[in-house]
Design a protein around this motif. Structure first.
Motif, short mmCIF file in Angstrom:
data_model
loop_
_atom_site.label_atom_id
_atom_site.label_comp_id
_atom_site.label_asym_id
_atom_site.label_seq_id
_atom_site.Cartn_x
_atom_site.Cartn_y
_atom_site.Cartn_z
N MET A 31 0.82 -1.20 0.00
CA MET A 31 0.00 0.00 0.00
C MET A 31 0.86 1.26 0.00
O MET A 31 0.47 2.27 -0.60
CB MET A 31 -0.94 -0.01 1.21
CG MET A 31 -1.95 -1.17 1.21
SD MET A 31 -2.82 -1.41 -0.37
CE MET A 31 -3.71 0.15 -0.53
N ASP A 32 2.00 1.22 0.65
CA ASP A 32 2.91 2.38 0.61
C ASP A 32 3.45 2.58 -0.80
O ASP A 32 3.51 3.71 -1.31
CB ASP A 32 4.06 2.18 1.59
CG ASP A 32 5.04 3.36 1.58
OD1 ASP A 32 4.64 4.46 1.98
OD2 ASP A 32 6.19 3.16 1.14
N ASN A 33 3.87 1.47 -1.45
CA ASN A 33 4.34 1.57 -2.83
C ASN A 33 3.27 2.15 -3.75
O ASN A 33 3.54 3.01 -4.59
CB ASN A 33 4.76 0.18 -3.35
CG ASN A 33 6.10 -0.28 -2.82
OD1 ASN A 33 6.89 0.52 -2.32
ND2 ASN A 33 6.35 -1.57 -2.91
N LEU A 34 2.04 1.69 -3.57
CA LEU A 34 0.95 2.17 -4.42
C LEU A 34 0.61 3.63 -4.15
O LEU A 34 0.33 4.41 -5.07
CB LEU A 34 -0.29 1.29 -4.23
CG LEU A 34 -0.23 -0.09 -4.88
CD1 LEU A 34 -1.35 -0.97 -4.37
CD2 LEU A 34 -0.29 0.04 -6.40
N ALA A 35 0.62 4.02 -2.89
CA ALA A 35 0.31 5.41 -2.55
C ALA A 35 1.33 6.36 -3.14
O ALA A 35 0.99 7.44 -3.62
CB ALA A 35 0.24 5.57 -1.02
N ARG A 36 2.59 5.95 -3.13
CA ARG A 36 3.64 6.80 -3.69
C ARG A 36 3.71 6.73 -5.20
O ARG A 36 3.96 7.73 -5.87
CB ARG A 36 5.00 6.38 -3.10
CG ARG A 36 5.17 6.68 -1.62
CD ARG A 36 6.42 6.00 -1.08
NE ARG A 36 6.69 6.30 0.30
CZ ARG A 36 7.57 7.21 0.73
NH1 ARG A 36 8.25 7.92 -0.16
NH2 ARG A 36 7.78 7.42 2.01
N GLY A 37 3.48 5.52 -5.75
CA GLY A 37 3.63 5.34 -7.19
C GLY A 37 2.41 5.75 -7.99
O GLY A 37 2.54 6.19 -9.14
N LEU A 38 1.22 5.61 -7.40
CA LEU A 38 -0.03 5.92 -8.10
C LEU A 38 -0.89 6.84 -7.24
O LEU A 38 -2.02 6.50 -6.84
CB LEU A 38 -0.79 4.63 -8.44
CG LEU A 38 -0.07 3.63 -9.36
CD1 LEU A 38 -0.87 2.35 -9.48
CD2 LEU A 38 0.19 4.24 -10.73
N PRO A 39 -0.39 8.03 -6.92
CA PRO A 39 -1.15 8.93 -6.04
C PRO A 39 -2.46 9.39 -6.64
O PRO A 39 -3.36 9.84 -5.91
CB PRO A 39 -0.18 10.10 -5.82
CG PRO A 39 0.70 10.10 -7.03
CD PRO A 39 0.87 8.64 -7.37
#
Length: 331
Positions: free
Chosen positions: A78-86
């Protein structure tokens, strides 16, 4: 040709036998499983192989959903997604995360059976990037290798099988393997006709493979220690990335193609997406041609992942290695 080119309306035919890898590349390096682990895993592998593709896919969906529900590495995802696909909503990112868990389960279960593991319908939807694929095949037909780049996306193991089935002999860049599952996957790679290139002396091995008409096949989406990496943009952040492909392209002059096996609407359906050749910087165009070429290749990977984000391995801590302060300041 961009990977977003229209889908061809024909099936890509098998027109020539692939170039077989050199004999010294047909070996497994690593720590094999012990006798007890072999005994324990043999019936598990046999059962998974016995399952029909439909049953295997149902099991993969169950395991993937379970892993997501239990929260295994979910904070990382979820951290990767929040940063990568804001730009995505929380609900959209949760759906992507769940899909990524299911895709990883599918990869494991699809990679265990030996023999011809490819779905009969692979390719019936055509190729995205047909001109790039035609150019790749034309070079291989002359007896010259290309440099193939992919990611932990779709099913990269079956993609390698498919390249061989369609006449492109590959040598996969791998790390020394540990454990029963990794050993089984390595055995399957050799069984389908691939060679294996290990890190020690990899650039020289890649160069020699290209000269023999083989096509090195590498995944460029894993973090490396800073001293062995170049840092290039990936989903808005600098990511440590191997320069091996760009260095090999400089040394051999071989063209670089990004190849991705995209999973379709049903679990067992795939199609090939190709982009390339990814050009090297022109002389004098930039201060660091290797880093720039690596960035261009990585950008092509990102373009495909953005189209199908639930098929990439967001579980990996891709940005865990921080760039040196001087590199970060220049970005």
């Amino acid at each position: 040709m961009s990977a977003s080119a229209p889908i061809s309306d024909h099936v890509v035919p098998v027109t020539n036998a692939p170039k077989m890898p050199a004999e010294h590349l047909r070996r497994i390096v690593g720590t094999p499983p012990g006798a007890l682990m072999k005994l324990l895993t043999r019936p598990v592998f046999a059962f998974i192989t016995w399952l029909s593709p439909e049953s295997r896919d149902a099991l993969a969906r169950f395991v993937g959903n379970l892993a997501y529900t239990l929260g295994i590495r979910r904070r990382v995802v979820m951290d990767n997604l929040a940063r990568g696909l804001p730009e995505k909503s929380d609900a959209e990112r949760r759906d992507i995360a769940r899909g990524a868990y299911i895709n990883m389960s599918r990869v494991v279960l699809e990679s265990i059976p030996g023999g011809d593991r490819l779905p009969a319908d692979w390719g019936e939807q055509g190729v995205v990037g047909q001109e790039a694929w035609d150019a790749l095949r034309a070079r291989v037909a002359t007896g010259k290798g290309v440099l193939l780049v992919t990611a932990h996306f779709g099913n990269w193991e079956l993609l390698g099988d498919m390249m061989i089935r369609w006449g492109v002999g590959i040598d996969a860049l791998v790390r020394p393997l540990k454990g029963a599952l990794n050993t089984r996957i390595a055995e399957n790679r050799l069984g389908c006709g691939a060679g294996l290139i290990y890190p020690r002396g990899a650039i020289q091995e890649i160069s020699e493979a290209v000269d023999r008409g083989e096509s090195p096949y590498m995944l460029l989406d894993q973090a490396l220690p800073a001293k062995a990496a170049v840092f290039v943009p990936f989903f808005g952040r600098l990511a440590s990335t191997t320069p091996a492909c760009a260095v090999a392209a400089q040394r051999t002059g071989a063209p670089v193609y990004v190849v991705m096996g995209v999973r379709g609407g049903k679990g067992a359906r795939f199609r090939l997406e190709v982009e390339g050749p990814i050009p090297q910087p022109a002389p004098g165009e930039c201060a660091d041609p290797v880093t720039e070429h690596t960035a261009r290749i990585t950008a092509a990977l990102e373009r495909c992942i953005r189209k199908y984000p639930d098929q990439w391995m967001w579980l990996h801590r891709r940005w865990k290695v921080q760039p040196p302060a001087s590199t970060d300041a220049k970005s």
